[in-house]
Motif scaffolding. Structure first.
Motif, mmCIF file in Angstrom:
data_model
loop_
_atom_site.group_PDB
_atom_site.id
_atom_site.type_symbol
_atom_site.label_atom_id
_atom_site.label_comp_id
_atom_site.label_asym_id
_atom_site.label_seq_id
_atom_site.Cartn_x
_atom_site.Cartn_y
_atom_site.Cartn_z
ATOM 1 N N TYR A 123 0.836 -1.194 0.000
ATOM 2 C CA TYR A 123 0.000 0.000 0.000
ATOM 3 C C TYR A 123 0.874 1.247 0.000
ATOM 4 C CZ TYR A 123 -2.896 -3.693 2.022
ATOM 5 O OH TYR A 123 -3.518 -4.870 2.275
ATOM 6 N N LYS A 124 0.439 2.262 -0.739
ATOM 7 C CA LYS A 124 1.154 3.534 -0.779
ATOM 8 C C LYS A 124 0.904 4.330 0.497
ATOM 9 C CE LYS A 124 1.551 7.841 -3.406
ATOM 10 N NZ LYS A 124 1.037 8.622 -4.557
ATOM 11 N N ASP A 125 -0.359 4.423 0.922
ATOM 12 C CA ASP A 125 -0.733 5.133 2.151
ATOM 13 C C ASP A 125 -1.389 4.147 3.095
ATOM 14 O OD1 ASP A 125 0.017 7.797 1.205
ATOM 15 O OD2 ASP A 125 -1.710 7.578 -0.149
ATOM 16 N N TYR A 126 -1.006 4.210 4.371
ATOM 17 C CA TYR A 126 -1.545 3.238 5.305
ATOM 18 C C TYR A 126 -1.462 3.756 6.733
ATOM 19 C CZ TYR A 126 3.487 2.250 5.452
ATOM 20 O OH TYR A 126 4.836 2.366 5.527
ATOM 21 N N ASP A 127 -2.274 3.144 7.601
ATOM 22 C CA ASP A 127 -2.210 3.334 9.043
ATOM 23 C C ASP A 127 -1.639 2.071 9.660
ATOM 24 O OD1 ASP A 127 -3.185 5.890 9.219
ATOM 25 O OD2 ASP A 127 -5.276 5.258 9.357
ATOM 26 N N ILE A 128 -0.944 2.202 10.785
ATOM 27 C CA ILE A 128 -0.328 1.058 11.441
ATOM 28 C C ILE A 128 -0.936 0.874 12.834
ATOM 29 C CG2 ILE A 128 1.824 -0.001 12.227
ATOM 30 C CD1 ILE A 128 3.310 1.768 10.292
ATOM 31 N N LYS A 129 -1.272 -0.345 13.155
ATOM 32 C CA LYS A 129 -1.719 -0.701 14.488
ATOM 33 C C LYS A 129 -0.796 -1.792 15.016
ATOM 34 C CE LYS A 129 -5.741 -2.180 17.158
ATOM 35 N NZ LYS A 129 -7.159 -2.613 17.091
ATOM 36 N N THR A 130 -0.180 -1.560 16.166
ATOM 37 C CA THR A 130 0.815 -2.480 16.717
ATOM 38 C C THR A 130 0.284 -3.151 17.978
ATOM 39 O OG1 THR A 130 2.624 -1.112 15.860
ATOM 40 C CG2 THR A 130 3.184 -2.688 17.570
ATOM 41 N N LYS A 131 0.533 -4.454 18.065
ATOM 42 C CA LYS A 131 0.114 -5.219 19.236
ATOM 43 C C LYS A 131 1.273 -6.116 19.671
ATOM 44 C CE LYS A 131 -3.510 -8.326 20.915
ATOM 45 N NZ LYS A 131 -4.723 -9.099 20.545
ATOM 46 N N ASP A 132 1.656 -6.062 20.944
ATOM 47 C CA ASP A 132 2.751 -6.860 21.490
ATOM 48 C C ASP A 132 2.203 -8.021 22.304
ATOM 49 O OD1 ASP A 132 4.898 -5.285 20.477
ATOM 50 O OD2 ASP A 132 4.483 -3.790 22.030
ATOM 51 N N LEU A 133 2.760 -9.208 22.059
ATOM 52 C CA LEU A 133 2.360 -10.412 22.790
ATOM 53 C C LEU A 133 3.562 -10.957 23.541
ATOM 54 C CD1 LEU A 133 0.235 -12.251 20.053
ATOM 55 C CD2 LEU A 133 -0.597 -10.786 21.891
ATOM 56 N N LYS A 134 3.334 -11.329 24.796
ATOM 57 C CA LYS A 134 4.381 -11.948 25.606
ATOM 58 C C LYS A 134 3.883 -13.303 26.090
ATOM 59 C CE LYS A 134 6.519 -7.671 27.274
ATOM 60 N NZ LYS A 134 6.915 -6.899 28.481
ATOM 61 N N LEU A 135 4.778 -14.276 26.060
ATOM 62 C CA LEU A 135 4.440 -15.623 26.509
ATOM 63 C C LEU A 135 4.959 -15.810 27.931
ATOM 64 C CD1 LEU A 135 5.360 -17.659 23.292
ATOM 65 C CD2 LEU A 135 3.135 -16.751 23.958
ATOM 66 N N GLN A 136 4.060 -16.161 28.827
ATOM 67 C CA GLN A 136 4.469 -16.391 30.197
ATOM 68 C C GLN A 136 3.539 -17.398 30.873
ATOM 69 O OE1 GLN A 136 4.299 -12.436 31.864
ATOM 70 N NE2 GLN A 136 2.250 -12.794 32.686
ATOM 71 N N TYR A 137 4.089 -18.047 31.852
ATOM 72 C CA TYR A 137 3.321 -19.000 32.649
ATOM 73 C C TYR A 137 3.491 -18.619 34.099
ATOM 74 C CZ TYR A 137 1.779 -23.333 34.814
ATOM 75 O OH TYR A 137 1.123 -24.249 35.598
ATOM 76 N N LYS A 138 2.388 -18.184 34.700
ATOM 77 C CA LYS A 138 2.418 -17.650 36.054
ATOM 78 C C LYS A 138 3.443 -16.508 36.122
ATOM 79 C CE LYS A 138 0.664 -21.796 38.313
ATOM 80 N NZ LYS A 138 0.889 -22.818 39.333
ATOM 81 N N SER A 139 4.476 -16.633 36.948
ATOM 82 C CA SER A 139 5.460 -15.560 37.064
ATOM 83 C C SER A 139 6.645 -15.742 36.122
ATOM 84 C CB SER A 139 5.979 -15.477 38.510
ATOM 85 O OG SER A 139 6.584 -16.707 38.887
ATOM 86 N N PHE A 140 6.686 -16.891 35.424
ATOM 87 C CA PHE A 140 7.800 -17.145 34.510
ATOM 88 C C PHE A 140 7.462 -16.610 33.123
ATOM 89 C CE2 PHE A 140 9.892 -19.792 31.290
ATOM 90 C CZ PHE A 140 11.225 -19.563 31.626
ATOM 91 N N GLU A 141 8.372 -15.804 32.571
ATOM 92 C CA GLU A 141 8.179 -15.218 31.252
ATOM 93 C C GLU A 141 9.170 -15.835 30.275
ATOM 94 O OE1 GLU A 141 8.738 -10.846 29.282
ATOM 95 O OE2 GLU A 141 7.629 -10.949 31.190
ATOM 96 N N PHE A 142 8.645 -16.395 29.183
ATOM 97 C CA PHE A 142 9.488 -17.018 28.182
ATOM 98 C C PHE A 142 10.283 -15.942 27.432
ATOM 99 C CE2 PHE A 142 6.102 -20.055 28.880
ATOM 100 C CZ PHE A 142 6.776 -21.270 28.953
ATOM 101 N N PRO A 143 11.507 -16.278 27.018
ATOM 102 C CA PRO A 143 12.363 -15.275 26.340
ATOM 103 C C PRO A 143 11.996 -15.084 24.884
ATOM 104 C CG PRO A 143 13.524 -17.355 26.504
ATOM 105 C CD PRO A 143 12.217 -17.563 27.230
ATOM 106 N N ILE A 144 10.738 -14.933 24.620
ATOM 107 C CA ILE A 144 10.281 -14.708 23.243
ATOM 108 C C ILE A 144 9.171 -13.671 23.250
ATOM 109 C CG2 ILE A 144 8.644 -16.646 23.392
ATOM 110 C CD1 ILE A 144 9.116 -17.079 20.378
#
Length: 391
Positions: free
Chosen positions: A278-299
């Motif tokens: 696309y020549k003109d566009y809007d961007i919407k960003t969403k961040d996802l984190k993987l974690q189990y209880k208090s442990f957060e995966f390094p991804i």
């Protein structure tokens, strides 16, 4: 809106084979609209006021039933008003009286600091004409300000604003100057940049002359072992710039979009398909984190959604924008200029850079730029002296 101005009637037509009757009306150039079928033998429609007589004439020669439910529009309203001339006259007269009464001041609110006699100030304002019952359009604010400043030496500035039927008076008190018997050693320095026009040293030694260019903080009159006194009049300049984008860009999404995934694992990043079609566009960003209880995966996964948009430029009314910009700039300049400054020149200029319109106003004034400054290491008995701008 045009239908309301022209006037129309809501009618009911009842009978068999209604389509034949409607075709007959069309042949006779009678325009009916907003046709709604109520039942198999009955419809509701709108007809303009000018066609009602012709419609009734055709109806009388037919086997259909016609009923006018109501009349809508300006001609019918004016007809009803015309029949009630007294009511119309009373309404117009009431509005005129109300508008006339709003031109008179009903309240005067005064905001002044301690040390100024508020009762005496109100009395002087009333004598100058700023009082309840006075027409606000005949009040000369400049004359009122000049009169109050002349009668009250302790007032540095008076602001008069009339909003609706109320007048608001704000008072700024003068700061006290060093007293002659305080034995304070001080100079007079420049409180702003300027080109010297006139020097009147009453006490101390003048270090500048007409035509000199001085900067803020320069010593103008040296006091030595005395309290420097005098006036230093200089040409000063004030500049205000207002700018605005004079093309209005509107973005409309087309419904097409593309998602790009960015995966971050430790210190490495992986991006899927970077190409954006696309020549003109809007961007919407969403961040996802993987974690189990208090442990957060390094991804970490980031989803960027690109929405295709059509950009439409709507040029605004340039003359209206210029007027608005000028009004804003002059209003700011009015607050910026000191009370004692005398305007000797004014320069206004419009400029366009890309799609940005700028308005610049430069005011050249003549004002006293001196202020007191204590001499470092000097002997003085009054330790309460503060640097004070002289009014």
């Amino acid at each position: 809106m045009w239908q309301y101005i022209k006037g129309f009637c809501v009618i009911n037509i009842e009978g068999l084979n209604l389509e034949k009757f409607i075709n007959n009306l069309a042949k006779n150039k009678i325009y009916i609209f907003n046709i709604k079928r109520i039942s198999e033998t009955k419809i509701e429609a709108y007809v303009y006021k000018d066609d009602v007589k012709e419609l009734i004439s055709i109806y009388r020669k037919s086997n259909y039933n016609l009923k006018i439910k109501r009349s809508v529009g300006l001609p019918f309203f004016m007809k009803r008003v015309y029949k009630r001339k007294t009511l119309l006259f009373g309404g117009v007269l009431s509005v005129l009286i109300l508008l006339f009464l709003t031109t008179f001041i009903t309240n005067v609110y005064i905001d002044c600091p301690e040390g100024i006699d508020k009762k005496e100030l109100r009395k002087q304002l009333y004598e100058c004409g700023l009082k309840p019952g006075t027409n606000k359009y005949i009040i000369n604010k400049k004359d009122v300000r000049d009169s109050i400043l002349y009668k009250f030496n302790s007032i540095a500035y008076i602001s008069i604003n009339i909003q609706g039927t109320s007048a608001f008076v704000d008072i700024v008190k003068k700061a006290e100057e060093p007293k002659e018997n305080s034995k304070i050693n001080c100079n007079i320095i420049a409180k702003k940049d300027g080109i010297i026009e006139k020097v009147i040293p009453r006490s101390g030694e003048s270090l500048i002359k007409k035509g000199d260019i001085v900067k803020t903080g320069d010593v103008l009159i040296a006091g030595g072992n005395l309290t420097a006194k005098g006036e230093v009049w200089a040409k000063t300049f004030y500049e205000i710039t207002e700018k605005v984008e004079y093309t209005n860009k509107s973005k409309n999404r087309t419904g097409k979009n593309k998602k790009i995934f960015k995966i971050k694992l430790y210190n490495k990043e992986f991006i899927t398909n970077k190409n954006i079609p696309y020549k003109d566009y809007d961007i919407k960003t969403k961040d996802l984190k993987l974690q189990y209880k208090s442990f957060e995966f390094p991804i970490q996964i980031q989803i960027n959604t690109f929405y295709e948009v059509n950009i439409k430029k709507n040029d605004k009314n340039l003359n209206q924008i210029k007027t608005t910009l000028k009004s804003k700039a002059l209003k700011k300049m009015d607050y910026l200029l000191p009370v004692q400054a005398r305007i000797i020149d004014k320069n206004e200029n419009y400029s366009v850079e890309k799609n940005i319109l700028k308005f610049t106003v430069i005011i050249q004034t003549l004002e006293d730029i001196g202020k007191y400054e204590k001499v470092e290491g000097g002997n003085y008995t009054d330790d309460k002296l503060q640097d004070t701008d002289r009014e």
